[in-house]
Design a protein around this motif. Structure first.
Motif, PDB file in Angstrom:
ATOM      1  N   GLU A 108     -47.968  49.344  79.944  1.00 39.19           N
ATOM      2  CA  GLU A 108     -47.605  47.928  80.087  1.00 39.19           C
ATOM      3  C   GLU A 108     -47.124  46.956  79.742  1.00 39.19           C
ATOM      4  OE1 GLU A 108     -49.059  43.832  80.141  1.00 39.19           O
ATOM      5  OE2 GLU A 108     -49.793  45.412  79.033  1.00 39.19           O
ATOM      6  N   GLN A 109     -47.378  47.573  78.077  1.00 39.58           N
ATOM      7  CA  GLN A 109     -46.166  46.665  77.996  1.00 39.58           C
ATOM      8  C   GLN A 109     -44.714  46.892  77.708  1.00 39.58           C
ATOM      9  OE1 GLN A 109     -45.766  48.252  73.240  1.00 39.58           O
ATOM     10  NE2 GLN A 109     -46.499  46.188  72.761  1.00 39.58           N
ATOM     11  N   LYS A 110     -44.606  47.988  78.590  1.00 46.72           N
ATOM     12  CA  LYS A 110     -42.694  48.315  78.897  1.00 46.72           C
ATOM     13  C   LYS A 110     -42.668  47.434  80.184  1.00 46.72           C
ATOM     14  CE  LYS A 110     -42.306  52.327  81.269  1.00 46.72           C
ATOM     15  NZ  LYS A 110     -42.235  53.387  81.507  1.00 46.72           N
ATOM     16  N   THR A 111     -43.410  47.512  81.207  1.00 45.26           N
ATOM     17  CA  THR A 111     -43.398  46.810  81.827  1.00 45.26           C
ATOM     18  C   THR A 111     -42.387  44.889  81.615  1.00 45.26           C
ATOM     19  OG1 THR A 111     -44.486  47.694  83.867  1.00 45.26           O
ATOM     20  CG2 THR A 111     -43.915  45.871  84.410  1.00 45.26           C
ATOM     21  N   ARG A 112     -44.099  44.425  81.085  1.00 49.87           N
ATOM     22  CA  ARG A 112     -43.866  42.856  80.453  1.00 49.87           C
ATOM     23  C   ARG A 112     -42.608  42.248  79.560  1.00 49.87           C
ATOM     24  NH1 ARG A 112     -47.042  41.324  76.330  1.00 49.87           N
ATOM     25  NH2 ARG A 112     -48.348  43.347  76.799  1.00 49.87           N
ATOM     26  N   ILE A 113     -41.913  43.645  78.866  1.00 50.24           N
ATOM     27  CA  ILE A 113     -41.099  43.559  78.052  1.00 50.24           C
ATOM     28  C   ILE A 113     -39.814  43.010  79.734  1.00 50.24           C
ATOM     29  CG2 ILE A 113     -39.328  44.307  76.842  1.00 50.24           C
ATOM     30  CD1 ILE A 113     -41.647  45.609  75.194  1.00 50.24           C
ATOM     31  N   LYS A 114     -40.142  44.360  80.320  1.00 45.66           N
ATOM     32  CA  LYS A 114     -38.627  44.548  81.369  1.00 45.66           C
ATOM     33  C   LYS A 114     -38.529  42.589  81.847  1.00 45.66           C
ATOM     34  CE  LYS A 114     -39.259  48.207  83.537  1.00 45.66           C
ATOM     35  NZ  LYS A 114     -39.116  49.342  84.123  1.00 45.66           N
ATOM     36  N   ASP A 115     -39.746  42.052  82.322  1.00 47.58           N
ATOM     37  CA  ASP A 115     -40.017  40.955  83.215  1.00 47.58           C
ATOM     38  C   ASP A 115     -39.711  40.120  82.039  1.00 47.58           C
ATOM     39  OD1 ASP A 115     -40.900  42.510  85.078  1.00 47.58           O
ATOM     40  OD2 ASP A 115     -43.091  41.995  84.913  1.00 47.58           O
ATOM     41  N   PHE A 116     -39.740  39.770  80.463  1.00 49.20           N
ATOM     42  CA  PHE A 116     -39.904  38.479  80.360  1.00 49.20           C
ATOM     43  C   PHE A 116     -38.562  39.131  78.917  1.00 49.20           C
ATOM     44  CE2 PHE A 116     -40.554  37.272  75.549  1.00 49.20           C
ATOM     45  CZ  PHE A 116     -41.006  36.180  75.967  1.00 49.20           C
ATOM     46  N   LEU A 117     -37.756  39.766  79.057  1.00 53.59           N
ATOM     47  CA  LEU A 117     -36.519  39.656  78.086  1.00 53.59           C
ATOM     48  C   LEU A 117     -35.654  39.682  78.755  1.00 53.59           C
ATOM     49  CD1 LEU A 117     -37.288  41.549  74.658  1.00 53.59           C
ATOM     50  CD2 LEU A 117     -37.140  39.094  75.165  1.00 53.59           C
ATOM     51  N   PRO A 118     -35.478  39.949  80.007  1.00 52.45           N
ATOM     52  CA  PRO A 118     -34.063  39.578  80.538  1.00 52.45           C
ATOM     53  C   PRO A 118     -33.379  38.000  80.065  1.00 52.45           C
ATOM     54  CG  PRO A 118     -34.971  40.996  81.883  1.00 52.45           C
ATOM     55  CD  PRO A 118     -35.630  40.799  80.514  1.00 52.45           C
ATOM     56  N   GLY A 119     -31.860  38.165  79.584  1.00 50.08           N
ATOM     57  CA  GLY A 119     -31.597  36.908  79.493  1.00 50.08           C
ATOM     58  C   GLY A 119     -31.946  36.600  78.274  1.00 50.08           C
ATOM     59  N   ARG A 120     -32.840  36.849  77.308  1.00 51.53           N
ATOM     60  CA  ARG A 120     -33.106  36.084  76.035  1.00 51.53           C
ATOM     61  C   ARG A 120     -32.635  36.921  74.707  1.00 51.53           C
ATOM     62  NH1 ARG A 120     -38.912  34.240  76.928  1.00 51.53           N
ATOM     63  NH2 ARG A 120     -38.624  32.719  74.603  1.00 51.53           N
ATOM     64  N   LEU A 121     -31.915  38.151  74.855  1.00 45.58           N
ATOM     65  CA  LEU A 121     -31.497  38.837  73.558  1.00 45.58           C
ATOM     66  C   LEU A 121     -31.123  38.350  72.734  1.00 45.58           C
ATOM     67  CD1 LEU A 121     -30.985  42.439  75.219  1.00 45.58           C
ATOM     68  CD2 LEU A 121     -33.201  41.969  73.780  1.00 45.58           C
ATOM     69  N   ASN A 122     -29.808  36.928  72.877  1.00 44.69           N
ATOM     70  CA  ASN A 122     -29.525  36.532  72.157  1.00 44.69           C
ATOM     71  C   ASN A 122     -30.287  34.932  71.244  1.00 44.69           C
ATOM     72  OD1 ASN A 122     -26.931  37.921  72.141  1.00 44.69           O
ATOM     73  ND2 ASN A 122     -26.083  37.474  73.702  1.00 44.69           N
ATOM     74  N   GLU A 123     -31.313  35.168  72.324  1.00 43.93           N
ATOM     75  CA  GLU A 123     -32.501  33.696  71.752  1.00 43.93           C
ATOM     76  C   GLU A 123     -32.373  34.147  70.244  1.00 43.93           C
ATOM     77  OE1 GLU A 123     -36.489  32.020  73.160  1.00 43.93           O
ATOM     78  OE2 GLU A 123     -34.999  33.332  74.508  1.00 43.93           O
ATOM     79  N   LYS A 124     -32.161  32.821  69.253  1.00 40.72           N
ATOM     80  CA  LYS A 124     -32.255  32.616  67.658  1.00 40.72           C
ATOM     81  C   LYS A 124     -34.687  33.167  67.488  1.00 40.72           C
ATOM     82  CE  LYS A 124     -29.035  32.051  65.654  1.00 40.72           C
ATOM     83  NZ  LYS A 124     -27.848  33.379  65.655  1.00 40.72           N
ATOM     84  N   LEU A 125     -34.728  33.036  66.922  1.00 44.15           N
ATOM     85  CA  LEU A 125     -35.143  33.629  67.003  1.00 44.15           C
ATOM     86  C   LEU A 125     -36.528  32.525  66.217  1.00 44.15           C
ATOM     87  CD1 LEU A 125     -36.646  36.696  65.040  1.00 44.15           C
ATOM     88  CD2 LEU A 125     -37.024  35.891  66.915  1.00 44.15           C
ATOM     89  N   PRO A 126     -37.745  31.857  66.678  1.00 48.72           N
ATOM     90  CA  PRO A 126     -38.236  30.464  65.869  1.00 48.72           C
ATOM     91  C   PRO A 126     -38.160  30.847  63.772  1.00 48.72           C
ATOM     92  CG  PRO A 126     -39.660  30.882  67.822  1.00 48.72           C
ATOM     93  CD  PRO A 126     -39.202  32.024  67.488  1.00 48.72           C
ATOM     94  N   ASN A 127     -38.326  31.477  63.467  1.00 51.28           N
ATOM     95  CA  ASN A 127     -38.057  31.873  62.355  1.00 51.28           C
ATOM     96  C   ASN A 127     -37.908  33.542  62.264  1.00 51.28           C
ATOM     97  OD1 ASN A 127     -39.594  29.375  61.079  1.00 51.28           O
ATOM     98  ND2 ASN A 127     -40.985  30.296  62.034  1.00 51.28           N
ATOM     99  N   PRO A 128     -36.583  33.006  61.623  1.00 50.78           N
ATOM    100  CA  PRO A 128     -36.210  34.592  60.432  1.00 50.78           C
ATOM    101  C   PRO A 128     -37.427  35.735  60.459  1.00 50.78           C
ATOM    102  CG  PRO A 128     -34.464  33.238  60.152  1.00 50.78           C
ATOM    103  CD  PRO A 128     -35.362  32.664  59.989  1.00 50.78           C
TER     104      PRO A 128
END
Length: 157
Positions: free
Chosen positions: A97-117
């Motif tokens: 289920e986690q794999k599916t959620r990641i595929k739905d959640f992350l596209p287009g966000r890989l370069n997004e800065k974390l709120p805190n390193p």
């Protein structure tokens, strides 16, 4: 490149899903001499850390049960468990289920800065969700190798 990264995640997680299906659950709680954790802990740890690296570092709510951090977080070990761990079926379902959620959640966000390193226990600092996500493949492979070593150790006796 993003498609390649998600394809690689699919490959790594498929290996993990196949591995949990191959190992008999009745040996999953054995801790051979020289090991701190067991097979069940390693599978649960993979699920917990992936959840934390992908969703938690971005401030998203973790969907996996809260007890996973107590049972499978970094620095935990089965010798200190105060409650029964989840079954292989539950952990396997969460991994899928986690794999599916990641595929739905992350596209287009890989370069997004974390709120805190985020600096992991190995001293590596991640600044973007993509950095943390890519590290998770290495982390998952390390624990699959640990599972294989545990399995060989158990069956050599």
């Amino acid at each position: 490149m993003e498609q390649t990264i998600f394809h690689h995640m699919e490959t790594v997680r498929t290996i993990t899903e196949k591995t949990i299906k191959k190992i008999p659950e009745e040996i999953s709680d054995i801790i051979p001499i020289g090991f701190n954790n067991n097979i069940r802990w390693n599978f649960g740890h993979i699920a917990f850390v992936q959840e934390k690296l992908v969703f938690g570092l971005l401030g998203e709510e973790l969907i996996i049960p809260k007890k996973y951090e107590l049972l499978f977080g970094s620095g935990t070990k089965p010798a200190e468990w105060e409650e029964s761990p989840p079954s292989f079926a539950e952990i396997g379902g969460i991994l899928t289920e986690q794999k599916t959620r990641i595929k739905d959640f992350l596209p287009g966000r890989l370069n997004e800065k974390l709120p805190n390193p985020f600096t992991n226990r190995g001293g590596i600092t991640f600044y973007t969700v993509g950095e943390a996500f890519l590290f998770s493949f290495y982390h998952e492979a390390l624990h699959i190798e640990a599972i294989k070593r545990l399995y060989r150790s158990i069956h050599s006796k």
